[in-house]
Structures are given as C-alpha cells and as structure tokens.
Design a protein around this motif. Structure first.
Motif, PDB file in Angstrom:
ATOM      1  N   VAL A  30      11.304   1.856   1.624  1.00 13.33           N
ATOM      2  CA  VAL A  30      11.162   2.227   3.033  1.00 13.33           C
ATOM      3  C   VAL A  30       9.751   2.751   3.236  1.00 13.33           C
ATOM      4  O   VAL A  30       9.285   3.608   2.487  1.00 13.33           O
ATOM      5  CB  VAL A  30      12.181   3.315   3.434  1.00 13.33           C
ATOM      6  N   ARG A  31       9.095   2.241   4.246  1.00 10.92           N
ATOM      7  CA  ARG A  31       7.722   2.651   4.554  1.00 10.92           C
ATOM      8  C   ARG A  31       7.719   3.380   5.897  1.00 10.92           C
ATOM      9  O   ARG A  31       8.254   2.877   6.883  1.00 10.92           O
ATOM     10  CB  ARG A  31       6.809   1.428   4.617  1.00 10.92           C
ATOM     11  N   ILE A  32       7.087   4.542   5.920  1.00 10.61           N
ATOM     12  CA  ILE A  32       6.980   5.326   7.148  1.00 10.61           C
ATOM     13  C   ILE A  32       5.506   5.575   7.427  1.00 10.61           C
ATOM     14  O   ILE A  32       4.753   5.981   6.528  1.00 10.61           O
ATOM     15  CB  ILE A  32       7.734   6.665   7.012  1.00 10.61           C
ATOM     16  N   LYS A  95       7.061  -7.002   6.480  1.00 11.48           N
ATOM     17  CA  LYS A  95       5.858  -7.554   7.098  1.00 11.48           C
ATOM     18  C   LYS A  95       4.672  -6.595   7.059  1.00 11.48           C
ATOM     19  O   LYS A  95       3.515  -7.020   7.075  1.00 11.48           O
ATOM     20  CB  LYS A  95       6.166  -7.943   8.548  1.00 11.48           C
ATOM     21  N   ALA A  96       4.933  -5.272   7.030  1.00 12.76           N
ATOM     22  CA  ALA A  96       3.854  -4.293   7.110  1.00 12.76           C
ATOM     23  C   ALA A  96       3.428  -3.746   5.754  1.00 12.76           C
ATOM     24  O   ALA A  96       2.463  -2.993   5.667  1.00 12.76           O
ATOM     25  CB  ALA A  96       4.276  -3.132   8.007  1.00 12.76           C
ATOM     26  N   THR A  97       4.142  -4.114   4.701  1.00 16.85           N
ATOM     27  CA  THR A  97       3.914  -3.491   3.400  1.00 16.85           C
ATOM     28  C   THR A  97       3.130  -4.410   2.476  1.00 16.85           C
ATOM     29  O   THR A  97       3.355  -5.617   2.450  1.00 16.85           O
ATOM     30  CB  THR A  97       5.259  -3.148   2.732  1.00 16.85           C
ATOM     31  N   ARG A  98       2.212  -3.813   1.724  1.00 12.11           N
ATOM     32  CA  ARG A  98       1.492  -4.558   0.700  1.00 12.11           C
ATOM     33  C   ARG A  98       1.514  -3.769  -0.600  1.00 12.11           C
ATOM     34  O   ARG A  98       1.511  -2.544  -0.597  1.00 12.11           O
ATOM     35  CB  ARG A  98       0.035  -4.816   1.121  1.00 12.11           C
ATOM     36  N   CYS A  99       1.525  -4.498  -1.695  1.00 14.76           N
ATOM     37  CA  CYS A  99       1.594  -3.903  -3.021  1.00 14.76           C
ATOM     38  C   CYS A  99       0.241  -4.054  -3.707  1.00 14.76           C
ATOM     39  O   CYS A  99      -0.355  -5.137  -3.690  1.00 14.76           O
ATOM     40  CB  CYS A  99       2.685  -4.596  -3.834  1.00 14.76           C
ATOM     41  N   LEU A 100      -0.246  -2.987  -4.298  1.00 11.75           N
ATOM     42  CA  LEU A 100      -1.519  -3.005  -5.011  1.00 11.75           C
ATOM     43  C   LEU A 100      -1.304  -3.353  -6.481  1.00 11.75           C
ATOM     44  O   LEU A 100      -0.247  -3.050  -7.051  1.00 11.75           O
ATOM     45  CB  LEU A 100      -2.188  -1.634  -4.930  1.00 11.75           C
ATOM     46  N   GLY A 101      -2.319  -3.967  -7.106  1.00 10.16           N
ATOM     47  CA  GLY A 101      -2.176  -4.237  -8.525  1.00 10.16           C
ATOM     48  C   GLY A 101      -3.390  -4.865  -9.159  1.00 10.16           C
ATOM     49  O   GLY A 101      -4.344  -5.260  -8.484  1.00 10.16           O
ATOM     50  N   TYR A 102      -3.328  -4.964 -10.488  1.00  4.67           N
ATOM     51  CA  TYR A 102      -4.439  -5.520 -11.258  1.00  4.67           C
ATOM     52  C   TYR A 102      -3.910  -6.184 -12.517  1.00  4.67           C
ATOM     53  O   TYR A 102      -2.808  -5.884 -12.991  1.00  4.67           O
ATOM     54  CB  TYR A 102      -5.439  -4.421 -11.634  1.00  4.67           C
ATOM     55  N   LEU A 103      -4.701  -7.099 -13.065  1.00  2.00           N
ATOM     56  CA  LEU A 103      -4.428  -7.728 -14.350  1.00  2.00           C
ATOM     57  C   LEU A 103      -5.721  -7.781 -15.152  1.00  2.00           C
ATOM     58  O   LEU A 103      -6.814  -7.920 -14.584  1.00  2.00           O
ATOM     59  CB  LEU A 103      -3.889  -9.152 -14.174  1.00  2.00           C
ATOM     60  N   SER A 104      -5.604  -7.705 -16.478  1.00  4.12           N
ATOM     61  CA  SER A 104      -6.757  -7.806 -17.361  1.00  4.12           C
ATOM     62  C   SER A 104      -7.234  -9.249 -17.469  1.00  4.12           C
ATOM     63  O   SER A 104      -6.558 -10.185 -17.028  1.00  4.12           O
ATOM     64  CB  SER A 104      -6.407  -7.271 -18.751  1.00  4.12           C
ATOM     65  N   VAL A 125       2.541   6.635  -3.546  1.00  2.10           N
ATOM     66  CA  VAL A 125       3.401   7.620  -2.901  1.00  2.10           C
ATOM     67  C   VAL A 125       2.959   7.794  -1.455  1.00  2.10           C
ATOM     68  O   VAL A 125       3.764   7.686  -0.521  1.00  2.10           O
ATOM     69  CB  VAL A 125       3.352   8.971  -3.651  1.00  2.10           C
ATOM     70  N   ILE A 126       1.669   8.074  -1.262  1.00  2.00           N
ATOM     71  CA  ILE A 126       1.099   8.110   0.093  1.00  2.00           C
ATOM     72  C   ILE A 126      -0.183   7.287   0.100  1.00  2.00           C
ATOM     73  O   ILE A 126      -0.834   7.134  -0.941  1.00  2.00           O
ATOM     74  CB  ILE A 126       0.808   9.549   0.581  1.00  2.00           C
ATOM     75  N   GLU A 127      -0.526   6.746   1.240  1.00  2.18           N
ATOM     76  CA  GLU A 127      -1.749   5.972   1.369  1.00  2.18           C
ATOM     77  C   GLU A 127      -2.298   6.085   2.782  1.00  2.18           C
ATOM     78  O   GLU A 127      -1.549   6.245   3.747  1.00  2.18           O
ATOM     79  CB  GLU A 127      -1.517   4.500   1.007  1.00  2.18           C
ATOM     80  N   VAL A 128      -3.621   6.024   2.873  1.00  2.68           N
ATOM     81  CA  VAL A 128      -4.290   5.953   4.167  1.00  2.68           C
ATOM     82  C   VAL A 128      -4.792   4.528   4.329  1.00  2.68           C
ATOM     83  O   VAL A 128      -5.507   4.012   3.467  1.00  2.68           O
ATOM     84  CB  VAL A 128      -5.448   6.953   4.271  1.00  2.68           C
ATOM     85  N   VAL A 129      -4.380   3.875   5.419  1.00  6.31           N
ATOM     86  CA  VAL A 129      -4.712   2.468   5.662  1.00  6.31           C
ATOM     87  C   VAL A 129      -5.587   2.359   6.896  1.00  6.31           C
ATOM     88  O   VAL A 129      -5.303   2.979   7.930  1.00  6.31           O
ATOM     89  CB  VAL A 129      -3.434   1.630   5.860  1.00  6.31           C
ATOM     90  N   GLN A 130      -6.642   1.574   6.794  1.00  9.32           N
ATOM     91  CA  GLN A 130      -7.508   1.303   7.939  1.00  9.32           C
ATOM     92  C   GLN A 130      -7.594  -0.204   8.161  1.00  9.32           C
ATOM     93  O   GLN A 130      -7.859  -0.961   7.231  1.00  9.32           O
ATOM     94  CB  GLN A 130      -8.902   1.889   7.719  1.00  9.32           C
TER      95      GLN A 130
END
Length: 472
Positions: A30-32, A95-104, A125-130
């Motif tokens: 759930v994203r708020i 539609k509003a959510t994105r997941c961050l990540g990385y690979l070597s 946990v928390i993020e500021v989006v622009q």
C-alpha cells in the motif's frame, strides 16, 4: 517552507495513526502520498542519519526519487533469480508505484562486492518523489496480513519522526591520499596485450577492460551528496543514482548510458561506445568531434555494440529501427559516439527478458559477450562489483535502467572511482590508459569543492586539478 513541510508531515502522520485502527487491506503493498513543496533532494539525503539511503533520477529529470530504508526487499543472489524477483515486484506494483534496484556486472562470486551482493530490488520505507507535476512524500506499507500491516505502519511512523527536515545541507572538507590504480600502468599494458592476442586470434572482437582508482580518506569527511549534486550539474542529461549498503558504503554515480527505457510496449536503448576527450576551446572541440565521427577504430567499436543489441532485440520486437548514422554525446571532459535504437515489443515480453538480453552490453563487456565476460572474470585484478552493472526503476507503465558507469564507491576510509576502455583491433595501451584518466576527470575535478588530494607533484594524477586539465 519548513513550516509547510511540517504541516504536511503532521497530516501524513495523523493519516497513518488512523490506519492503525483499520484491518489489513489484504494487498501486498500500500502506497500513501502527501504533497510537499519542492526541496533539494541531495540536501535532504545529506541531512539524514537513518539507514538505507537511495537515489534515482532519469536522464530527462522527469522522475527523481530519494528514499530511506527498505520496507520490502528481494536480494538477487545470481542472474537466474532475476525473473523470480521481477515477478514478485510486478505483483506488488500499481500505476503509481515504482521499485528501485540494481544488479552487478557479473554474478561470478569473485566479481561481487559482499556488502551489496549480486543485486537487490526494494521499496523504500519513505521516499520523496519529484516529477513535472510537483513533489510528494510517500510511504510504503505491507498489507497482506495484520502483523505486517501493524509493523510497517509503526516503522513508517518511526522514520517520519526521526527524519531531518531542516534542509540545511552540510559543509564538509576532507584530505584524500594519492590515487592508487588497480591495475597499475605496467599491468594494464600486459592486459591490453592479452586482449589483443584474443582479438588477433578471432576469439574476441572486443573486450572492455577497466580500472579502479582508490584514495584513502586521510582527514575529515567526504560528502557524497554534495559531490553527486555537482556531478549531475557538470553532466546534465545523465542518469543519477546512489545506493547505500546495510554496512553504510555508498555506490553512486552519474551515467550517460541508457540500458533501456520501456513505456508500455515501446522500448528505447542505444549503442554508446567510442570515446575522445573534449577540446580546450570550441575550435579544438569541433575538430576532435569530427575526428571521432570518422575514426575507424571508434566507429568499429560502436558498430559492434549496435549490431549485438539489434540482433538481440529482433527476437522480441515486432518493429525495430535505429539511427542511420552516429551522433556525438558531449560530457564535461569526454565525448562519445551514440546510435539510438527503438522498437515495439511483442506481446508478453517482460522487463526481466529485456534485462537478461541486454545486460551487460558489449559497451561494458565485449563481443562475443560470453567470451569477453569470461576474459574479464579471469584477467581483471580487482572486483568490479556494481561498476558496469545496471540500476533503475521497475514500474507497470514505465521501467528504466542505466548502465552503472561513471561511478564511485565511498567506504568508511576509502573513496574509489572506476573507468573502462573498449579494446579492439588497433587499440594502444597508452591511449587507452589516458582514456581511463579522461573518464574520471569530471569527478576528480569536482573533489576540489570539498577535498584536497595529497602529493600534487605526481605527474600522472597528482590532483583532481591536474587530471581535469588533461581531459579539459
């Protein structure tokens, strides 16, 4: 502005307290969101003492996100787990959510940095989006059962209470030791010789060899967020990224290279290979550009990357097109050949398929891919880790990844920058060594804002000042 931020924080906190009284919604994530005034995300991250800092910014600056903590994560141990990871992420996205990540770069254990592992994808946990529409503060909650629901609400409330919103930034200074190169100049020449033997025998068409420049932190503290802020100002229209390990090391950078961008069924990628320095004035810069556009060695190197990517995408695209000729991308200290590639994906093609086909590209590995990667794993004398890997965001409508070049690793007492060069028929060890200098010239010159580099008499790389003059 601070008062407005505090007002929005209080409103979000009250919304979360009300959610304590409700049952778990039965959905995975759930994203708020709560509106915020625009703030400097680099200053905000620099002010935080909470763990798990992360940052991502696309090349057009349409989407910027600064995160704290990880409410959900999937640690990818090897390449075969990427598809499983992406399936789990997709089940949690809206539609509003994105997941961050990385690979070597590689999942070979000898190439992996233990602190970061092969890869990881997570929701902060928390993020500021622009975005172009404005700025918002968002939090992520796990809602599949009552325990997860309650625990994640308490975790978000704790993060909101402990986050620093003074937005004052920091003013740090440090003293760095003389860069130590691995491989050194002599070993580099030996590696080039072995690579050219492979090219001459026909086993290799191209292999990308790389180097680390490691500096000990002798005094003070290096502020990576200030460095990253000035880095992206120096090289606009680049991807900007940062990921902090559980132990506090930070991998960050400012990369010009797109791995892929997918919007619905349309995919965009590019062949970015072939390099020269910038000129000291407009006339010299133009001459160097023309020389790059017509240099057979650099054009051949770029063509190898283009043909590899085109061949791989043909199997998953119903329509595919690419530029008829090269263009030139100009950064602060160097310029690259680039050809853009666009395609329409066939029905059912996933982001994990795209990534497995494209990563690592011949621009950072070589051609043939498997042979070049094996050569790198066998002969490079340091661990690439996340350097030349990939990082980005996964979303329902849009996913985007960059190639993690022009990057650095900040550990407790060491700062390391990385660079690589494509070795093909006609490559010269001395020229390629200078190219490695040119590629780290921007970040070393920016260190002058907050750092001094010891032993400025060193004729190769005595200080960031010396190197930026060479690369100009």
């Amino acid at each position: 502005m601070i008062e407005e931020v505090r007002s929005q924080l209080a409103e979000l906190t009250e919304r979360l307290r009300q959610l304590r009284l409700s049952d778990a919604p039965g959905q995975a994530l759930v994203r708020i969101e709560q509106p915020l005034p625009m703030i400097n995300l680099f200053n905000w991250l620099a002010d935080q003492t909470l763990p798990g800092k992360s940052y991502w910014q696309d090349r057009e600056s349409d989407y910027k996100v600064a995160g704290l903590g990880k409410v959900w994560r999937f640690r990818v141990k090897e390449q075969s787990e990427v598809n499983t990871c992406f399936q789990k992420v997709d089940a949690m996205l809206d539609k509003a959510t994105r997941c961050l990540g990385y690979l070597s770069f590689s999942d070979s254990q000898k190439m992996i940095w233990p602190e970061f592992g092969y890869g990881e994808f997570f929701f902060p946990v928390i993020e500021v989006v622009q975005t172009r529409k404005g700025c918002s503060l968002a939090c992520h909650l796990l809602g599949h059962d009552e325990r997860s629901w309650s625990t994640s609400i308490e975790k978000v409330l704790d993060y909101l209470a402990r986050a620093n919103w003074t937005l004052a930034g920091t003013d740090s200074h440090c003293l760095l030791g003389t860069p130590e190169f691995t491989p050194d100049n002599e070993h580099w020449a030996s590696l080039i010789g072995k690579a050219l033997e492979g090219v001459e025998s026909g086993a290799l068409k191209k292999v990308v060899l790389s180097r680390e420049a490691r500096m000990n932190l002798l005094e003070g503290q290096l502020d990576p967020w200030s460095l990253l802020y000035h880095w992206q100002l120096a090289n606009p229209r680049s991807y900007v990224f940062a990921f902090e390990s559980d132990q506090g090391s930070l991998f960050f950078g400012c990369s010009p290279e797109r791995l892929f961008r997918r919007v619905d069924h349309v995919v965009q990628t590019e062949a970015l290979a072939g390099t020269t320095r910038r000129g000291s004035d407009r006339d010299e810069d133009f001459k160097l550009e023309l020389r790059l556009l017509n240099d057979s060695k650099n054009v051949h190197e770029n063509r190898l990357v283009l043909e590899d990517i085109r061949t791989r995408l043909e199997s998953i695209c119903s329509d595919l097109e690419f530029d008829r000729s090269h263009s030139v991308v100009k950064l602060k200290t160097i310029q690259h050949l680039r050809q853009l590639i666009r395609g329409v994906l066939k029905e059912g093609v996933s982001d994990s398929q795209l990534l497995s086909l494209l990563h690592p590209t011949p621009a950072v590995g070589g051609e043939p891919r498997a042979v070049a990667r094996h050569f790198i794993e066998e002969h490079e004398v340091y661990n690439r880790g996340l350097y030349a890997g990939t990082c980005g965001v996964l979303g329902k409508k849009c996913s985007e990844f960059t190639v993690s070049i022009r990057s650095a690793l900040l550990e407790e007492k060491q700062f390391t920058v990385f660079s690589g060069a494509g070795i093909v028929n006609g490559s010269d060890a001395r020229d390629e060594w200078q190219e490695l200098h040119n590629k780290i010239g921007t970040v070393l010159s920016l260190l002058d804002h907050q750092a001094s580099v010891k032993d400025v008499s060193n004729p190769i790389i005595g200080s960031s000042h010396d190197l930026s003059h060479q690369a100009s």
